[in-house]
Design a protein around this motif. Structure first.
Motif, mmCIF file in Angstrom:
data_model
loop_
_atom_site.group_PDB
_atom_site.id
_atom_site.type_symbol
_atom_site.label_atom_id
_atom_site.label_comp_id
_atom_site.label_asym_id
_atom_site.label_seq_id
_atom_site.Cartn_x
_atom_site.Cartn_y
_atom_site.Cartn_z
ATOM 1 N N ARG A 75 51.743 37.842 46.229
ATOM 2 C CA ARG A 75 51.187 37.633 44.897
ATOM 3 C C ARG A 75 52.192 38.033 43.829
ATOM 4 O O ARG A 75 52.361 39.207 43.539
ATOM 5 C CB ARG A 75 49.909 38.446 44.756
ATOM 6 C CG ARG A 75 48.854 37.631 44.064
ATOM 7 C CD ARG A 75 47.533 38.242 44.128
ATOM 8 N NE ARG A 75 46.647 37.410 43.336
ATOM 9 C CZ ARG A 75 45.395 37.685 43.148
ATOM 10 N NH1 ARG A 75 44.881 38.766 43.677
ATOM 11 N NH2 ARG A 75 44.646 36.898 42.412
ATOM 12 N N GLY A 115 41.086 40.808 44.326
ATOM 13 C CA GLY A 115 42.035 41.149 43.266
ATOM 14 C C GLY A 115 42.325 42.631 43.255
ATOM 15 O O GLY A 115 43.489 43.058 43.232
ATOM 16 N N HIS A 132 44.440 43.877 46.162
ATOM 17 C CA HIS A 132 45.864 43.668 45.957
ATOM 18 C C HIS A 132 46.410 44.690 44.978
ATOM 19 O O HIS A 132 47.464 45.283 45.197
ATOM 20 C CB HIS A 132 46.126 42.254 45.451
ATOM 21 C CG HIS A 132 47.586 41.951 45.336
ATOM 22 N ND1 HIS A 132 48.276 42.086 44.160
ATOM 23 C CD2 HIS A 132 48.485 41.541 46.274
ATOM 24 C CE1 HIS A 132 49.537 41.768 44.366
ATOM 25 N NE2 HIS A 132 49.699 41.430 45.642
ATOM 26 N N GLU A 133 45.651 44.911 43.920
ATOM 27 C CA GLU A 133 46.074 45.860 42.898
ATOM 28 C C GLU A 133 46.245 47.258 43.487
ATOM 29 O O GLU A 133 47.133 47.996 43.110
ATOM 30 C CB GLU A 133 45.031 45.920 41.768
ATOM 31 C CG GLU A 133 44.991 44.688 40.912
ATOM 32 C CD GLU A 133 46.225 44.561 40.048
ATOM 33 O OE1 GLU A 133 46.393 45.397 39.143
ATOM 34 O OE2 GLU A 133 47.037 43.649 40.291
ATOM 35 N N ASN A 145 44.369 41.728 37.276
ATOM 36 C CA ASN A 145 45.157 41.033 38.281
ATOM 37 C C ASN A 145 45.256 39.532 37.994
ATOM 38 O O ASN A 145 46.274 38.908 38.245
ATOM 39 C CB ASN A 145 44.511 41.283 39.643
ATOM 40 C CG ASN A 145 45.317 40.675 40.752
ATOM 41 O OD1 ASN A 145 46.496 40.906 40.844
ATOM 42 N ND2 ASN A 145 44.659 39.863 41.559
ATOM 43 N N GLN A 146 44.145 38.986 37.454
ATOM 44 C CA GLN A 146 44.137 37.556 37.169
ATOM 45 C C GLN A 146 44.910 37.234 35.905
ATOM 46 O O GLN A 146 45.353 36.111 35.714
ATOM 47 C CB GLN A 146 42.695 37.078 36.963
ATOM 48 C CG GLN A 146 41.956 36.863 38.241
ATOM 49 C CD GLN A 146 40.876 35.832 38.026
ATOM 50 O OE1 GLN A 146 41.139 34.707 37.653
ATOM 51 N NE2 GLN A 146 39.637 36.244 38.242
ATOM 52 N N LYS A 168 47.436 39.288 34.352
ATOM 53 C CA LYS A 168 48.760 39.866 34.121
ATOM 54 C C LYS A 168 49.877 38.843 34.318
ATOM 55 O O LYS A 168 49.758 37.929 35.112
ATOM 56 C CB LYS A 168 48.988 41.075 35.028
ATOM 57 C CG LYS A 168 49.067 40.730 36.504
ATOM 58 C CD LYS A 168 49.568 41.911 37.308
ATOM 59 C CE LYS A 168 49.564 41.584 38.783
ATOM 60 N NZ LYS A 168 49.947 42.695 39.609
#
Lengths: 313, 624
Positions: A62, B359, B362-363, B482-483, B485
């Motif tokens: 990502r 999200g 992942h963060e 997250n979406q 940035k």
């Protein structure tokens, strides 16, 4: 890790992550071992790859601008010998299937990673890259037929699937079917098989063990997963432990199936002729099942297959 | 004719036009039919019998007056009396009036037909000439009549003179002849059409025959007598001639011709009228037929209506049961629908939760990854450092021991130095310091994220609370960081807001859904503007994006449940409907404006206080 690596020319490893702290960690972890390069985005990584070939690329999935899969797919075109490892924090199924089929990646590494596993994975990747680079240098021999064409073994609960695949591929290619693991192993003992097309589960047993064991002992066998129950975790295990060649989803599309299976057959021939390449498809050993279980017995049989396959080849 | 039911047509428009046109068309047709009827009836009435009889009477009157005129003129001829002349004048006047009536007025014959006109002209000319003759006759008559009377009166005197002059021998004979002559002349003068002229001449000739031998006086008297007699005859003949001429005018046959011409015309008229009468009869028959047909149709319609009525009442009887059955079915369907809606809402929640978790995972996994790795590196490096520390403490020990040889000391110090060099001790410590700094940073990041998750879900707070909307916006922003940035610049403009009474977790869900929506609407890079402002009775929140926007038809349906523009399987279409429900349940409202290609703006208004403190049960399932 690999002592056979030439000490003079250190392997070149490229790390790509948008989080600079990850790169710092990697620098600390791998310094002294390889020639390290770092990029904070896919675009920069591709720029670097255009001028400098590398042995291994480790990329985050990502990232803004370009995802890891997109980067690895592009890198495969630029630098086909480089081994590709994807570092991922979360699992998006489509992305994983895409990376298997288009990126032909060596491993998925989940975040947070274990330093030991990561260093080991990178070391294996470096070894495989070196070996295949030697093979490429030795000259790309065009695959020639080795007597009887290897057959295709379709392992699926649904007996219609092999027939369907046979009709899609035509009579030129031999399609054998197995509706259970036992069947599959028996067929493997009897016949010369180049490609295994399998669902993820057969008779409610996960085939990951079978595929993983097959790949450990018969790395020239190419496996293709054909399933309608795709999930990200299974796909990651299949690539890491089974080095599956392709992952396709049901329902079958004629052209997709044709291309995938013929490409798998070619891959089998390449692997059979250039054993150096096999390292590229080395797998992580699956957790050993208890020897008393049926699966354990099956695994033993598969191991003993080795001699049979060798003899056939 | 017009009673036909319009044939069923496939498209509705001509049918409508036809239906609209039908009444005026029918009216027009009816008016036409009545007009034709009136025309035909009027045509059959063209022959006016009274008028006809009056005209005939008028002709008779003219005839009678003509005869009367003849009579009057004839009487004038034989009489000199004034009243007779008056009679004639009266008759003439009457005849004039009657002729005028023929010429003009209601009973006029003029202009009916050319033949009649011609006959009438001839007749009138003749009557006119007759009037002239009568006038002449009358004028002459007085004079001539007086002369005639004088002549008649003179004849006996002359006769007496003759007799006196006559000799005796012939006296008796003369006397007899003279007596006869007197009578004859008288008769000639008085009778209307005398026929005894020859007799007078014969008598005079006989008298002449007696003349020879008679005296001069006798001859003279006789001559005078002859002259007088001749005068009488001449006058009488003139009168008779004039009267004859008058009476000979052919008025009667000409009037007859007029009458005949009129009768001819009348006959034609009657024939035409009869023709129309037969047409009228035929027309009436057709109308009757149409009427009968319409009646028949009406009867049939009534029969159909009756049948339909019967069916309707029958259906009515069963309606209640049917309604019951349907209601039952509908209730069942509603229950099913509610159940599946609840399920869908749940699955939407799970889907957005899954997205959020992915999200956030992942963060969290990134800092966790390097923090953990760093910790491991530090630990492995500690072994090197420990060996260095050991070597150094060994060297230190040797230094402090009196019995240690210089060689040993030098060796141990060199060993420690060797280790320090081999591990790059000073850099290593710096590097480890950096790694630990990074680790700290990573752990802070994780704890921050966990904190915002807690803020977002507010599982540790009461469901309804006094809440600063700005905090909610911040919590939601962190969750979907997250979406956003690297891709979307968030421009915040928060005003100092009063705390509002609300369900914070639900509002957080609203904000998260709207931010996710905006992030999905923006392809590539873009901006997200967030404004808050206090209002008179609440707070206003505006969320603008520079995304793809939407067309009006999409915008109008955006809050409908299950409406989605995403491909099948990619979205439940419930996200914004849930947003709408939550805002409505809070007594607020949400509006959306959008320009395709430019972006969208969601404007939310939330009241300070809730009308109902309880959260309606319908949204219970939505609570995050």
């Amino acid at each position: 890790m690999n002592e056979t690596a030439e000490p003079t020319a250190r392997a070149r490893v490229l790390f790509v992550d948008d989080e600079p702290r990850v790169l710092t960690t990697m620098r600390m972890l791998f310094r002294n071992r390889y020639e390290l390069h770092f990029s904070e985005s896919g675009a920069k990584a591709l720029d670097f790859l255009r001028s400098t070939p590398v042995d291994v690329i480790v990329s985050d999935q990502r990232m803004p601008g370009m995802t890891g899969i997109e980067l690895l797919r592009a890198a495969r075109e630029l630098n086909p010998d480089a081994m590709r490892i994807l570092l991922t924090g979360y699992s998006d199924l489509n992305a994983i299937i895409g990376s298997i089929n288009e990126g032909e990646i060596f491993r998925f590494v989940n975040k947070p990673w274990s330093n030991e596993d990561l260093t080991q994975t990178v070391a294996r990747a470096v070894t495989a890259a070196r070996a295949s680079a030697d093979a490429t240098r030795a000259g790309d021999t065009t695959p020639t037929s080795l007597g009887a064409e290897p057959g295709i073994l379709v392992v699926d609960d649904d007996p219609r699937v092999p027939a369907q695949i046979q009709s899609i591929l035509g009579d030129a290619i031999r399609v054998l079917s197995a509706t259970s693991m036992d069947d599959a192993v028996s067929t493997l003992e009897r016949e010369r098989i180049g490609v295994v097309v399998s669902d993820t589960r057969v008779q409610d047993q996960a085939v990951i063990g079978l595929i993983s064991t097959l790949k450990q002992h018969h790395p020239e066998l190419v496996s293709v997963i054909l399933t309608e129950r795709a999930d990200a975790g299974t796909a990651i295990d299949l690539i890491n432990q089974g080095q599956i060649y392709r992952f396709i989803t049901k329902p079958l599309h004629e052209s997709q199936c044709k291309i995938t299976v013929s490409s798998a057959l070619r891959q089998h021939q390449r692997l059979s002729q250039a054993p150096q390449l096999l390292q590229r498809y080395e797998v992580v050993a699956a957790p050993e099942p208890a020897p008393a279980s049926t699966t354990g017995r099956l695994m033993d049989r598969i191991r003993s297959l080795r001699s049979v396959v060798k003899r056939l080849m | 004719m017009n009673g036909r039911p319009n044939t069923v047509r496939k498209d509705g428009d001509p049918q409508m036009t036809w239906r609209k046109l039908l009444p005026p068309l029918a009216l027009l047709l009816a008016a036409g039919a009545i007009g034709l009827l009136a025309f035909l009836a009027q045509r059959t009435q063209a022959v006016d019998n009274t008028l006809h009889l009056q005209r005939l009477h008028q002709i008779r009157v003219v005839d009678a007056l003509d005869v009367g005129l003849n009579r009057a003129v004839t009487q004038v001829g034989v009489s000199t009396m004034v009243n007779v002349t008056n009679d004639r004048a009266t008759t003439t006047a009457q005849l004039g009036d009657a002729l005028n009536a023929l010429e003009q007025g209601p009973t006029s014959l003029r202009g009916l037909s050319p033949a009649l006109d011609q006959a009438l002209d001839t007749f009138l000319d003749t009557v006119e000439s007759k009037f002239e003759l009568a006038f002449d006759f009358e004028a002459r008559n007085i004079l001539v009549n007086q002369r005639l009377i004088a002549g008649i009166d003179a004849v006996p005197v002359m006769a007496d003179a003759v007799l006196a002059a006559a000799d005796t021998a012939t006296h008796d004979m003369v006397a007899g002849l003279l007596r006869q002559l007197r009578t004859e002349v008288n008769t000639f003068g008085v009778v209307q059409t005398p026929v005894n002229e020859d007799r007078i001449h014969a008598l005079l000739t006989q008298l002449d025959a007696l003349a020879p031998g008679q005296s001069e006086a006798f001859v003279g008297a006789l001559r005078s007598l002859r002259a007088r007699s001749a005068d009488v005859i001449a006058d009488k003949q003139e009168l008779v001639g004039r009267l004859g001429n008058f009476l000979a005018r052919p008025t009667a046959p000409q009037l007859h011709a007029v009458e005949q011409a009129y009768m001819d015309w009348h006959g034609t008229q009657v024939a035409v009228a009869n023709q129309y009468r037969s047409w009228l009869a035929a027309y009436a028959a057709i109308l009757l037929l149409v009427l009968a047909w319409l009646g028949l149709r009406l009867r049939r319609s009534y029969r159909d209506l009756d049948r339909a009525n019967a069916e309707l009442s029958h259906a009515n009887e069963h309606l209640e049961e049917q309604v019951d059955a349907r209601t039952h079915d509908l209730q069942a369907a509603l229950k099913e629908l509610q159940a599946s809606q609840a399920q869908l809402i749940q699955s939407e929640k799970m889907a957005s939760l899954g997205q959020m978790v992915a999200g956030v995972a992942h963060e969290i996994n990134t800092p966790l990854g390097y923090a953990r790795s760093n910790a491991e590196i530090v630990r492995t490096s500690l072994a090197d450092i420990r060996s260095l520390v050991d070597a150094q403490s060994r060297a230190l020990n040797l230094l402090t021991q009196d019995d240690a040889s210089d060689d040993d000391i030098a060796q141990s110090v060199a060993a420690a130095q060797g280790i320090a060099e081999s591990i790059g001790a000073s850099e290593l410590v710096d590097e480890l310091d950096t790694l630990l700094g990074d680790t700290d940073h990573g752990l802070a990041q994780i704890s921050d994220l966990v904190g915002s998750l807690k803020d977002f879900s507010r599982v540790d707070r009461s469901r309804t609370d006094l809440f600063d909307v700005n905090d909610g916006l911040e919590a939601a922003l962190k969750i979907c960081h997250n979406q956003l940035k690297h891709r979307i610049e968030v421009v915040k403009s928060y005003a100092q807001l009063p705390a509002i009474e609300c369900s914070p977790s639900q509002l957080n869900q609203v904000f998260l859904n709207l931010f996710n929506n905006a992030a999905q609407a923006i392809e590539g890079e873009g901006k997200l503007y967030i404004h808050t402002a206090p209002g008179p009775r609440g707070v206003a929140i505006r969320i603008l994006d520079t995304g793809s926007g939407m067309a009006e038809d999409v915008r109008a349906r955006i809050f409908e449940p299950f409406f989605t523009t995403k491909p099948v399987g990619k979205g439940t279409g419930l996200g914004l409907s849930i947003v709408f429900r939550i805002i409505e349940d809070h007594g607020g409202h949400i509006d959306v404006r959008s320009t395709p290609g430019k972006g969208s703006e969601f404007a939310i208004h939330l009241p300070l206080k809730q009308a109902r403190p309880e959260t309606p049960p319908a949204t219970e399932a939505l609570a995050a």
